[in-house]
Design an enzyme around this catalytic site. Structure first.
Site, PDB file in Angstrom:
ATOM      1  N   GLU A   1       0.833  -1.202   0.000  1.00 31.53           N
ATOM      2  CA  GLU A   1       0.000   0.000   0.000  1.00 31.53           C
ATOM      3  C   GLU A   1       0.869   1.255   0.000  1.00 31.53           C
ATOM      4  OE1 GLU A   1      -2.778   1.053  -0.680  1.00 31.53           O
ATOM      5  OE2 GLU A   1      -4.086   1.609   0.981  1.00 31.53           O
TER       6      GLU A   1
ATOM      7  N   THR B   1      -3.396   8.668  -5.560  1.00 31.75           N
ATOM      8  CA  THR B   1      -3.480   8.997  -4.133  1.00 31.75           C
ATOM      9  C   THR B   1      -2.302   9.874  -3.713  1.00 31.75           C
ATOM     10  OG1 THR B   1      -4.643   6.950  -3.707  1.00 31.75           O
ATOM     11  CG2 THR B   1      -3.625   7.987  -1.815  1.00 31.75           C
TER      12      THR B   1
HETATM   13  N1  HSE Z   1      -6.948   8.067   3.601  1.00 32.78           N
HETATM   14  C1  HSE Z   1      -6.317   7.966   2.322  1.00 32.78           C
HETATM   15  C2  HSE Z   1      -6.404   9.310   1.629  1.00 32.78           C
HETATM   16  C3  HSE Z   1      -7.008   6.931   1.522  1.00 32.78           C
HETATM   17  O1  HSE Z   1      -7.478   9.911   1.655  1.00 32.78           O
HETATM   18  O2  HSE Z   1      -5.407   9.758   1.069  1.00 32.78           O
HETATM   19  C4  HSE Z   1      -6.496   6.779   0.134  1.00 32.78           C
HETATM   20  O3  HSE Z   1      -7.251   5.823  -0.578  1.00 32.78           O
END
Ligand code: HSE
Length: 308
Positions: A128, A180
């Protein structure tokens, strides 16, 4: 046992106000991962889907987590892995977590469970982290544990599994990709106290609402004054999608993870289906192709489909 096949669920992370702290496993979509033991060392990865992901284990998310697993266990033999991804990478629906967590849970089962859930979370986080550039657990933890999960302290793995609220989830996934890592880079570093107060009050309200299955309290608490105002600009039509969803009876919702998927909670299936189709119509109008789902929170995380 030689071969295992698992179903690894998509997840909603953040749940609006709970950036990096809340996540929920979904009944749909999910990936299918099959792993077979082999007597020679090494990892071979084959993707049945057509997302063009690298099959090189050094840069494939599942490969990175599996290598971390093998190294931690000092395991001498190897694995053949076949992945059929239904969760599109870059969708905001926990695609990387489904790969990273699915592989380590599958291999752990195949080898008679040498690792605990918390150890598996750390191994899954390796893949991840490579994918997203950060070590957040709000997709990986609900993917492994199922249900709705509060990450109280990611460093010390203080994780609280909550009951799922009794609701339906509508998701629209416009076919654009948001990395992300980029969606994290654009976030503010400092937060004015006034906004922070609103945010943590909403997180408290949301967690209380989930624990008490108080859908009205959940609805009032689905507010994000910190992350959504920045990230929603990356999604054409976002404000209109949200507005039409609420007008159609949704309790509330927002960005799924770092987007571009948008999720909404509804109290019943009929409303959830209406919300799905109305949200889709906004993207249709601006000619943004999208995939959509009506689903529910999943009580279980990764599930074994076959062990032989
Ligand atoms: N909490 C993370 C973000 C999740 O919002 O960047 C990414 O899928």
């Amino acid at each position: 046992m030689q071969t295992i096949t698992v179903k690894s669920p998509g997840t909603l992370s953040n749940l609006c106000c709970g950036f990096d702290a809340l996540g929920m496993a979904l009944q749909e979509p999910f990936d299918i991962i099959q792993v077979s033991k082999r007597t020679v060392s090494g990892i071979s990865i084959y993707h049945k889907d057509s997302y063009g992901l690298s099959e090189d284990p050094k840069i494939n998310i599942a490969g990175v987590s599996l290598q971390a697993f093998i190294s931690k266990l000092a395991y001498k033999e190897g694995f053949d892995v076949t992945i059929d991804k239904k969760i599109k990478p870059g969708s905001g629906l926990g695609s990387s977590a489904a790969s990273a967590a699915g592989i380590v849970v599958a291999v752990n089962e195949l080898l008679g469970k040498p690792f605990t859930d918390n150890e598996l979370l750390l191994l899954a986080m390796e893949g991840e982290a490579m994918a997203s550039g950060s070590r957040h657990l709000d997709n990986v933890a609900p993917c492994v544990l199922g249900g709705t999960v509060l990450i109280r302290d990611a460093q010390n793995l203080d994780i609280v599994k909550l009951n799922n609220p009794d609701l339906f989830v509508s998701i629209v996934h416009p076919q654009i990709e948001i990395k992300t890592s980029f969606a994290r880079e654009i976030l503010p570093v400092d937060i004015p106290l006034k906004k922070a107060v609103m945010q943590w009050a909403n997180v408290g309200g949301l967690v209380s609402g989930i624990c008490m299955n108080d859908l009205d309290l959940i609805a009032r608490s689905l507010v994000d004054v910190i992350v959504e105002p920045v990230r929603s600009k990356l999604i054409p039509g976002f404000d209109e999608v949200k507005q039409i969803a609420i007008q159609s009876g949704a309790m509330g919702g927002g960005l799924s993870g770092s987007g571009p998927s948008v999720f909404m909670f509804s109290k019943n299936l009929e409303t959830a289906e209406k919300v799905e189709s109305e949200m889709k119509s906004v993207f249709d109008k601006i000619q943004l192709e999208c995939k959509s789902y009506v689903t529910r929170p999943a009580q279980h995380g990764i599930e074994i489909l076959e062990l032989q």
